[in-house]
Structures are given as C-alpha cells and as structure tokens.
Scaffold this motif. Structure first.
Motif, mmCIF file in Angstrom:
data_model
loop_
_atom_site.group_PDB
_atom_site.id
_atom_site.type_symbol
_atom_site.label_atom_id
_atom_site.label_comp_id
_atom_site.label_asym_id
_atom_site.label_seq_id
_atom_site.Cartn_x
_atom_site.Cartn_y
_atom_site.Cartn_z
ATOM 1 N N VAL A 108 0.866 -1.173 0.000
ATOM 2 C CA VAL A 108 0.000 0.000 0.000
ATOM 3 C C VAL A 108 0.906 1.227 0.000
ATOM 4 C CG1 VAL A 108 -1.817 1.253 1.237
ATOM 5 C CG2 VAL A 108 -1.776 -1.254 1.295
ATOM 6 N N ALA A 109 0.599 2.184 -0.862
ATOM 7 C CA ALA A 109 1.405 3.402 -0.975
ATOM 8 C C ALA A 109 1.283 4.259 0.284
ATOM 9 C CB ALA A 109 0.958 4.201 -2.194
ATOM 10 N N THR A 110 2.357 4.964 0.592
ATOM 11 C CA THR A 110 2.370 5.854 1.749
ATOM 12 C C THR A 110 1.240 6.868 1.667
ATOM 13 O OG1 THR A 110 4.772 5.643 1.864
ATOM 14 C CG2 THR A 110 3.795 7.464 3.084
ATOM 15 N N ALA A 111 1.021 7.427 0.486
ATOM 16 C CA ALA A 111 -0.024 8.439 0.326
ATOM 17 C C ALA A 111 -1.394 7.875 0.677
ATOM 18 C CB ALA A 111 -0.020 8.985 -1.097
ATOM 19 N N GLN A 112 -1.661 6.640 0.304
ATOM 20 C CA GLN A 112 -2.947 6.007 0.646
ATOM 21 C C GLN A 112 -3.065 5.808 2.150
ATOM 22 O OE1 GLN A 112 -2.776 2.486 -2.062
ATOM 23 N NE2 GLN A 112 -4.973 2.891 -2.182
ATOM 24 N N LEU A 113 -1.989 5.318 2.752
ATOM 25 C CA LEU A 113 -2.006 5.088 4.198
ATOM 26 C C LEU A 113 -2.211 6.397 4.952
ATOM 27 C CD1 LEU A 113 0.934 2.541 4.391
ATOM 28 C CD2 LEU A 113 -1.479 2.044 4.873
ATOM 29 N N ALA A 114 -1.527 7.444 4.515
ATOM 30 C CA ALA A 114 -1.634 8.743 5.176
ATOM 31 C C ALA A 114 -3.024 9.335 4.986
ATOM 32 C CB ALA A 114 -0.565 9.690 4.643
ATOM 33 N N ALA A 115 -3.567 9.231 3.776
ATOM 34 C CA ALA A 115 -4.874 9.824 3.484
ATOM 35 C C ALA A 115 -5.985 9.198 4.318
ATOM 36 C CB ALA A 115 -5.194 9.683 1.997
ATOM 37 N N GLY A 116 -5.844 7.940 4.656
ATOM 38 C CA GLY A 116 -6.881 7.260 5.431
ATOM 39 C C GLY A 116 -7.163 7.898 6.773
ATOM 40 N N HIS A 117 -6.167 8.596 7.327
ATOM 41 C CA HIS A 117 -6.346 9.266 8.623
ATOM 42 C C HIS A 117 -5.932 10.733 8.573
ATOM 43 C CE1 HIS A 117 -7.473 5.686 10.845
ATOM 44 N NE2 HIS A 117 -6.430 5.045 10.373
ATOM 45 N N ASP A 118 -5.818 11.288 7.379
ATOM 46 C CA ASP A 118 -5.385 12.685 7.204
ATOM 47 C C ASP A 118 -4.062 12.966 7.904
ATOM 48 O OD1 ASP A 118 -7.602 13.400 5.624
ATOM 49 O OD2 ASP A 118 -8.793 13.884 7.397
ATOM 50 N N LEU A 119 -3.100 12.095 7.672
ATOM 51 C CA LEU A 119 -1.778 12.242 8.265
ATOM 52 C C LEU A 119 -0.824 12.877 7.263
ATOM 53 C CD1 LEU A 119 -1.465 8.677 9.870
ATOM 54 C CD2 LEU A 119 -2.301 10.775 10.938
ATOM 55 N N SER A 120 0.249 13.440 7.757
ATOM 56 C CA SER A 120 1.294 13.997 6.911
ATOM 57 C C SER A 120 2.012 12.859 6.188
ATOM 58 C CB SER A 120 2.290 14.770 7.778
ATOM 59 O OG SER A 120 3.521 14.938 7.110
ATOM 60 N N VAL A 121 2.053 12.926 4.868
ATOM 61 C CA VAL A 121 2.708 11.882 4.073
ATOM 62 C C VAL A 121 4.196 11.821 4.397
ATOM 63 C CG1 VAL A 121 3.281 11.117 1.729
ATOM 64 C CG2 VAL A 121 1.007 12.015 2.227
ATOM 65 N N SER A 122 4.846 12.974 4.471
ATOM 66 C CA SER A 122 6.301 12.969 4.698
ATOM 67 C C SER A 122 6.649 12.429 6.082
ATOM 68 C CB SER A 122 6.889 14.363 4.505
ATOM 69 O OG SER A 122 6.312 15.280 5.405
ATOM 70 N N TYR A 123 5.889 12.817 7.109
ATOM 71 C CA TYR A 123 6.165 12.314 8.455
ATOM 72 C C TYR A 123 5.867 10.823 8.541
ATOM 73 C CZ TYR A 123 6.143 11.835 13.532
ATOM 74 O OH TYR A 123 6.405 11.420 14.812
ATOM 75 N N LEU A 124 4.735 10.403 7.958
ATOM 76 C CA LEU A 124 4.406 8.983 7.988
ATOM 77 C C LEU A 124 5.471 8.176 7.255
ATOM 78 C CD1 LEU A 124 2.504 6.718 8.835
ATOM 79 C CD2 LEU A 124 1.243 7.080 6.696
ATOM 80 N N ASN A 125 5.968 8.682 6.147
ATOM 81 C CA ASN A 125 7.003 7.957 5.408
ATOM 82 C C ASN A 125 8.249 7.740 6.263
ATOM 83 O OD1 ASN A 125 7.772 6.694 2.845
ATOM 84 N ND2 ASN A 125 9.363 8.256 2.869
ATOM 85 N N LYS A 126 8.623 8.730 7.050
ATOM 86 C CA LYS A 126 9.771 8.572 7.958
ATOM 87 C C LYS A 126 9.511 7.446 8.966
ATOM 88 C CE LYS A 126 11.269 13.347 7.644
ATOM 89 N NZ LYS A 126 11.401 14.637 8.313
#
Length: 161
Positions: A26-44
């Motif tokens: 699952v792409a980081t952007a999809q994972l982040a969007a599911g909870h309105d999280l920052s993509v860059s922070y979640l990727n770290k």
C-alpha cells in the motif's frame, strides 16, 4: 511513561495494513490519506518500521509497504522501540549528591545506587514487560471486537474491496 504521536501512527498503520488483506503493498499516500496524516512524516515512520523488520518496502509504481511478519509476531514493545528507540526513559543525574544536601551527606550515603533510579527502573521494566506481552494481533482483536466494521472500512478506503 509518554510516547510520541509516531507510536500511535505506526500502530494504526500496521493494523490498517493487516486489515487491508492480501499482503499487497500500500502506498504511503494512501495510508496517510486514510487518517489525514502527513505523508512525509508517515514515510519517515514507515522507514523506521522497515529498519526494525516490521514492514517491507516494495519499490515501483505499484509499490509501497506491507507487513514483514504477522501481527501475532509483533509486540507493542517492538513498535515502541522501532519508533522511540531503546534509550531509558529515566536518566538519573545523581542530584542527591549536589548542592548543600549532597555536601552535607557523608560519602557512604552514596555507596548504594540511587533509590529514585531503582524505583524508576522497576517501573520502566514493568511497562516494557506489559508492552512486550501484547501482540498487535491482540490489539487488532480488541479493535475488531469494539468496532466490527473497521476492517471493511479500511479495505474500502485503501481500495481493496
């Protein structure tokens, strides 16, 4: 004991990957969007989970992240250590030896380890043990019992249905 928001984000992401089913990345952007999280922070955070062996990173256009092992083999402590590191939560600076009080105490007063340090060490050991005894599968089961539709909602949000 306090942990940062990264632990919460990491645990929810690991659970969401489990609920997504199929083991497909699952792409980081999809994972982040599911909870309105920052993509860059979640990727770290995801990279930290990869480094800890909890996730696998799959390169390419259809890449992303997937679980490296089943949730039953991942403890809550594993996640905390992956995100927060293994440094002790309490650091004794030996203030008992400082200032007027420290100067007035005989050297023999400091021959034993600091009682505050020992008490805090016991508390931290108990906390770590409690985290180690809970797998993410246990957390997932509790979430499923509390919110039985969450797995279906995750799959739908991540485009897995």
């Amino acid at each position: 004991m306090r942990t940062g928001k990264g632990v919460e984000w990491a645990m929810h992401t690991l659970l969401n990957l489990a609920w997504s089913g199929g083991g497909e990345p699952v792409a980081t952007a999809q994972l982040a969007a599911g909870h309105d999280l920052s993509v860059s922070y979640l990727n770290k955070l995801l990279q930290q989970l990869v480094k800890a062996g909890l996730l696998e990173s799959v390169p390419g256009a259809r890449g992303g992240f997937r679980l490296a092992r089943p949730l039953v083999a991942v403890s809550v402590l594993d996640v905390v250590l992956a995100i927060e590191g293994d440094a002790p939560l309490f650091r004794c600076t030996e203030i008992r030896q400082c200032g007027t009080i420290g100067e007035r105490c005989p050297d023999s007063s400091f021959s034993e380890p600091c009682a505050v340090k020992i008490a805090m060490g016991r508390a931290e050991a108990a906390w770590r043990q409690a985290l180690a005894e809970q797998s993410l599968a246990d957390v997932q089961a509790a979430a499923d019992a509390h919110a039985p539709t969450v797995a279906a909602q995750v799959r739908q949000t991540l485009g897995r249905d």
